[in-house]
Design a protein around this motif. Structure first.
Motif, PDB file in Angstrom:
ATOM      1  N   ARG A  66       0.837  -1.196   0.000  1.00  0.00           N
ATOM      2  CA  ARG A  66       0.000   0.000   0.000  1.00  0.00           C
ATOM      3  C   ARG A  66       0.876   1.251   0.000  1.00  0.00           C
ATOM      4  O   ARG A  66       0.591   2.230  -0.694  1.00  0.00           O
ATOM      5  CB  ARG A  66      -0.943   0.007   1.205  1.00  0.00           C
ATOM      6  N   HIS A  67       1.946   1.220   0.794  1.00  0.00           N
ATOM      7  CA  HIS A  67       2.882   2.349   0.789  1.00  0.00           C
ATOM      8  C   HIS A  67       3.603   2.438  -0.557  1.00  0.00           C
ATOM      9  O   HIS A  67       3.810   3.537  -1.087  1.00  0.00           O
ATOM     10  CB  HIS A  67       3.900   2.193   1.918  1.00  0.00           C
ATOM     11  N   ALA A  68       3.976   1.300  -1.110  1.00  0.00           N
ATOM     12  CA  ALA A  68       4.676   1.296  -2.402  1.00  0.00           C
ATOM     13  C   ALA A  68       3.797   1.845  -3.516  1.00  0.00           C
ATOM     14  O   ALA A  68       4.295   2.433  -4.485  1.00  0.00           O
ATOM     15  CB  ALA A  68       5.136  -0.123  -2.746  1.00  0.00           C
ATOM     16  N   GLN A  69       2.486   1.678  -3.370  1.00  0.00           N
ATOM     17  CA  GLN A  69       1.579   2.186  -4.397  1.00  0.00           C
ATOM     18  C   GLN A  69       1.555   3.701  -4.471  1.00  0.00           C
ATOM     19  O   GLN A  69       1.189   4.271  -5.504  1.00  0.00           O
ATOM     20  CB  GLN A  69       0.156   1.657  -4.164  1.00  0.00           C
ATOM     21  N   THR A  70       1.951   4.360  -3.392  1.00  0.00           N
ATOM     22  CA  THR A  70       2.070   5.819  -3.460  1.00  0.00           C
ATOM     23  C   THR A  70       3.110   6.203  -4.512  1.00  0.00           C
ATOM     24  O   THR A  70       2.914   7.118  -5.315  1.00  0.00           O
ATOM     25  CB  THR A  70       2.477   6.396  -2.091  1.00  0.00           C
ATOM     26  N   LEU A  71       4.217   5.457  -4.526  1.00  0.00           N
ATOM     27  CA  LEU A  71       5.279   5.704  -5.510  1.00  0.00           C
ATOM     28  C   LEU A  71       4.845   5.300  -6.912  1.00  0.00           C
ATOM     29  O   LEU A  71       5.080   6.035  -7.879  1.00  0.00           O
ATOM     30  CB  LEU A  71       6.549   4.940  -5.107  1.00  0.00           C
ATOM     31  N   SER A  72       4.207   4.131  -7.030  1.00  0.00           N
ATOM     32  CA  SER A  72       3.819   3.664  -8.361  1.00  0.00           C
ATOM     33  C   SER A  72       2.708   4.533  -8.953  1.00  0.00           C
ATOM     34  O   SER A  72       2.669   4.776 -10.161  1.00  0.00           O
ATOM     35  CB  SER A  72       3.387   2.191  -8.314  1.00  0.00           C
ATOM     36  N   ALA A  73       1.797   5.023  -8.104  1.00  0.00           N
ATOM     37  CA  ALA A  73       0.746   5.922  -8.594  1.00  0.00           C
ATOM     38  C   ALA A  73       1.345   7.247  -9.047  1.00  0.00           C
ATOM     39  O   ALA A  73       0.925   7.826 -10.058  1.00  0.00           O
ATOM     40  CB  ALA A  73      -0.298   6.167  -7.506  1.00  0.00           C
ATOM     41  N   THR A  74       2.348   7.732  -8.319  1.00  0.00           N
ATOM     42  CA  THR A  74       3.044   8.955  -8.728  1.00  0.00           C
ATOM     43  C   THR A  74       3.752   8.753 -10.054  1.00  0.00           C
ATOM     44  O   THR A  74       3.714   9.622 -10.940  1.00  0.00           O
ATOM     45  CB  THR A  74       4.056   9.380  -7.652  1.00  0.00           C
ATOM     46  N   ALA A  75       4.412   7.598 -10.206  1.00  0.00           N
ATOM     47  CA  ALA A  75       5.093   7.292 -11.471  1.00  0.00           C
ATOM     48  C   ALA A  75       4.104   7.224 -12.619  1.00  0.00           C
ATOM     49  O   ALA A  75       4.382   7.690 -13.737  1.00  0.00           O
ATOM     50  CB  ALA A  75       5.845   5.964 -11.338  1.00  0.00           C
ATOM     51  N   MET A  76       2.945   6.662 -12.352  1.00  0.00           N
ATOM     52  CA  MET A  76       1.911   6.571 -13.379  1.00  0.00           C
ATOM     53  C   MET A  76       1.405   7.966 -13.755  1.00  0.00           C
ATOM     54  O   MET A  76       1.190   8.261 -14.946  1.00  0.00           O
ATOM     55  CB  MET A  76       0.759   5.719 -12.846  1.00  0.00           C
ATOM     56  N   ALA A  77       1.237   8.834 -12.788  1.00  0.00           N
ATOM     57  CA  ALA A  77       0.782  10.199 -13.056  1.00  0.00           C
ATOM     58  C   ALA A  77       1.819  10.969 -13.866  1.00  0.00           C
ATOM     59  O   ALA A  77       1.473  11.730 -14.779  1.00  0.00           O
ATOM     60  CB  ALA A  77       0.492  10.916 -11.742  1.00  0.00           C
ATOM     61  N   LEU A  78       3.082  10.776 -13.560  1.00  0.00           N
ATOM     62  CA  LEU A  78       4.143  11.417 -14.340  1.00  0.00           C
ATOM     63  C   LEU A  78       4.109  10.934 -15.788  1.00  0.00           C
ATOM     64  O   LEU A  78       4.246  11.731 -16.726  1.00  0.00           O
ATOM     65  CB  LEU A  78       5.514  11.103 -13.722  1.00  0.00           C
ATOM     66  N   GLY A  79       3.912   9.632 -15.971  1.00  0.00           N
ATOM     67  CA  GLY A  79       3.826   9.086 -17.322  1.00  0.00           C
ATOM     68  C   GLY A  79       2.636   9.634 -18.084  1.00  0.00           C
ATOM     69  O   GLY A  79       2.723   9.900 -19.290  1.00  0.00           O
ATOM     70  N   HIS A  80       1.525   9.825 -17.386  1.00  0.00           N
ATOM     71  CA  HIS A  80       0.342  10.396 -18.034  1.00  0.00           C
ATOM     72  C   HIS A  80       0.612  11.832 -18.475  1.00  0.00           C
ATOM     73  O   HIS A  80       0.214  12.249 -19.562  1.00  0.00           O
ATOM     74  CB  HIS A  80      -0.849  10.362 -17.075  1.00  0.00           C
ATOM     75  N   GLY A  81       1.325  12.595 -17.638  1.00  0.00           N
ATOM     76  CA  GLY A  81       1.680  13.953 -18.016  1.00  0.00           C
ATOM     77  C   GLY A  81       2.617  13.985 -19.214  1.00  0.00           C
ATOM     78  O   GLY A  81       2.479  14.830 -20.107  1.00  0.00           O
ATOM     79  N   MET A  82       3.574  13.061 -19.246  1.00  0.00           N
ATOM     80  CA  MET A  82       4.512  12.984 -20.363  1.00  0.00           C
ATOM     81  C   MET A  82       3.805  12.651 -21.669  1.00  0.00           C
ATOM     82  O   MET A  82       4.273  13.006 -22.751  1.00  0.00           O
ATOM     83  CB  MET A  82       5.582  11.930 -20.069  1.00  0.00           C
ATOM     84  N   GLN A  83       2.683  11.962 -21.575  1.00  0.00           N
ATOM     85  CA  GLN A  83       1.951  11.554 -22.767  1.00  0.00           C
ATOM     86  C   GLN A  83       0.795  12.511 -23.073  1.00  0.00           C
ATOM     87  O   GLN A  83       0.785  13.191 -24.089  1.00  0.00           O
ATOM     88  CB  GLN A  83       1.410  10.129 -22.585  1.00  0.00           C
ATOM     89  N   ASP A  84      -0.183  12.580 -22.203  1.00  0.00           N
ATOM     90  CA  ASP A  84      -1.421  13.285 -22.537  1.00  0.00           C
ATOM     91  C   ASP A  84      -1.303  14.805 -22.462  1.00  0.00           C
ATOM     92  O   ASP A  84      -1.859  15.514 -23.308  1.00  0.00           O
ATOM     93  CB  ASP A  84      -2.554  12.788 -21.637  1.00  0.00           C
ATOM     94  N   ALA A  85      -0.583  15.323 -21.459  1.00  0.00           N
ATOM     95  CA  ALA A  85      -0.371  16.771 -21.434  1.00  0.00           C
ATOM     96  C   ALA A  85       0.456  17.191 -22.640  1.00  0.00           C
ATOM     97  O   ALA A  85       0.210  18.238 -23.247  1.00  0.00           O
ATOM     98  CB  ALA A  85       0.318  17.179 -20.135  1.00  0.00           C
ATOM     99  N   ALA A  86       1.420  16.355 -23.007  1.00  0.00           N
ATOM    100  CA  ALA A  86       2.269  16.675 -24.154  1.00  0.00           C
ATOM    101  C   ALA A  86       1.466  16.717 -25.450  1.00  0.00           C
ATOM    102  O   ALA A  86       1.727  17.557 -26.326  1.00  0.00           O
ATOM    103  CB  ALA A  86       3.389  15.628 -24.266  1.00  0.00           C
ATOM    104  N   LYS A  87       0.485  15.838 -25.600  1.00  0.00           N
ATOM    105  CA  LYS A  87      -0.327  15.844 -26.818  1.00  0.00           C
ATOM    106  C   LYS A  87      -1.105  17.147 -26.949  1.00  0.00           C
ATOM    107  O   LYS A  87      -1.220  17.708 -28.039  1.00  0.00           O
ATOM    108  CB  LYS A  87      -1.286  14.647 -26.806  1.00  0.00           C
ATOM    109  N   THR A  88      -1.636  17.621 -25.838  1.00  0.00           N
ATOM    110  CA  THR A  88      -2.358  18.887 -25.888  1.00  0.00           C
ATOM    111  C   THR A  88      -1.412  20.040 -26.211  1.00  0.00           C
ATOM    112  O   THR A  88      -1.761  20.951 -26.967  1.00  0.00           O
ATOM    113  CB  THR A  88      -3.065  19.156 -24.550  1.00  0.00           C
ATOM    114  N   MET A  89      -0.198  19.995 -25.668  1.00  0.00           N
ATOM    115  CA  MET A  89       0.784  21.029 -25.992  1.00  0.00           C
ATOM    116  C   MET A  89       1.085  21.029 -27.484  1.00  0.00           C
ATOM    117  O   MET A  89       1.244  22.092 -28.103  1.00  0.00           O
ATOM    118  CB  MET A  89       2.074  20.812 -25.197  1.00  0.00           C
ATOM    119  N   GLY A  90       1.158  19.841 -28.069  1.00  0.00           N
ATOM    120  CA  GLY A  90       1.383  19.749 -29.506  1.00  0.00           C
ATOM    121  C   GLY A  90       0.268  20.398 -30.302  1.00  0.00           C
ATOM    122  O   GLY A  90       0.516  21.080 -31.309  1.00  0.00           O
TER     123      GLY A  90
END
Length: 318
Positions: free
Chosen positions: A160-184
């Motif tokens: 459960r504690h480790a999921q805090t890190l994995s959820a953060t990593a997932m959110a960063l990946g979403h920003g790298m993908q979906d926020a970037a598409k909108t910027m494009g």
């Protein structure tokens, strides 16, 4: 920015559904983590933004081109709202690409880069869920083997504690993908309207895009969160961690290569792969089948709506 906001609340489930369903994070804390992760991740998505901004379509210049971009966004927004209403975790990314193609198809003095779409959108669209499914299965097997002698209660709390890190990593990946598409898309509109030259991304575009997506993410998308976190499979903390770690790794690799893949497809297939280690019937394949149907329909449906929108608004942009 309207599309960007819908992307945020539509795809919030990508980063937090597993953490919420396993009770690793409370819903509001998870949404906050996702919002911050999307904001930070957007600053590492320049390659993806470049692919979307100049590798899919070449619209007409001037106001006619802005009409094409607007119609494309209308197509993507409409499909996002339809799938959100029914709680279906479809891809905002593919809705956006479908909207671009549909709006450009009938526009004069424009071009669709079919080869680029095939190589950088269609192929990754097919490959990324397969990779997520297989890799999720393997990662979960490794977790089960490594901790096979551990105390279940202690392991559950630890993951459960480790999921805090994995959820953060997932959110960063979403920003790298979906926020970037909108910027494009923003850069595409700026260049088309004659307000910007080149493919560089102005600093204010990073902050505006990431900020609006963060607001959308914090707004939540509870219908999709319930589908992804509870209806596909009942996850426990080790499974949630394995799914998020798998999906974020695939997202990072794709962003490094400049490939605009779907975060929705990636996390959903990772959850299916992880769940299959328990037993194949643990995955509710009827729900998974409905999701896959939505995946297939997303590109043509968004394209069709965008094409209709283009004919409606075209007289306003002559």
């Amino acid at each position: 920015m309207g599309f960007n906001y819908t992307n945020g609340f539509h795809d919030a489930a990508n980063a937090i559904a597993t953490s919420v369903s396993t009770r690793a994070l409370t819903p509001r804390v998870a949404l906050g983590v996702a919002a911050v992760g999307n904001l930070v991740g957007s600053f590492f998505g320049a390659k993806v933004a470049s692919t979307v901004g100049k590798g899919i379509i070449d619209p007409p210049t001037g106001t006619k081109g802005l009409g094409v971009v607007l119609a494309a966004l209308v197509g993507a927004i409409v499909w996002n709202l339809i799938t959100w209403y029914f709680g279906i975790p479809s891809s905002s990314s593919h809705a956006l690409v479908g909207g671009l193609v549909g709006a450009t198809f009938f526009a004069p003095h424009s071009q669709i880069f079919w080869k680029g779409i095939y190589e950088k959108v269609v192929v990754p669209m097919v490959v990324s869920p397969i990779v997520g499914l297989i890799l999720g299965f393997i990662v979960m097997l490794a977790v089960m083997w490594l901790f096979r002698r551990g105390n279940p209660g202690i392991l559950s709390r630890g993951f459960r504690h480790a999921q805090t890190l994995s959820a953060t990593a997932m959110a960063l990946g979403h920003g790298m993908q979906d926020a970037a598409k909108t910027m494009g898309i923003v850069v595409l509109a700026l260049v088309t309207g004659g307000f910007h030259k080149g493919a560089s991304i102005p600093v204010w575009v990073y902050f505006l895009t990431a900020g609006v997506m963060a607001l959308g993410t914090y707004g939540g998308g509870w219908r999709i969160i319930r589908t992804l976190g509870r209806k596909v499979i009942d996850l426990d903390p080790p499974q949630g961690f394995a799914a998020e770690a798998t999906a974020s790794a695939v997202l990072y690799l794709a962003a490094w290569k400049g490939l605009p893949i779907s975060t929705t497809h990636t996390i959903t297939s990772s959850i299916m792969g992880v769940g299959s280690t328990k037993r194949v019937t643990a995955v509710r394949w009827n729900v998974a089948g409905n999701i896959v149907v939505a995946w297939v329909l997303t590109f043509p449906a968004a394209a069709a709506v965008a094409a209709v929108a283009y004919f409606v608004i075209r007289p306003l942009f002559n």
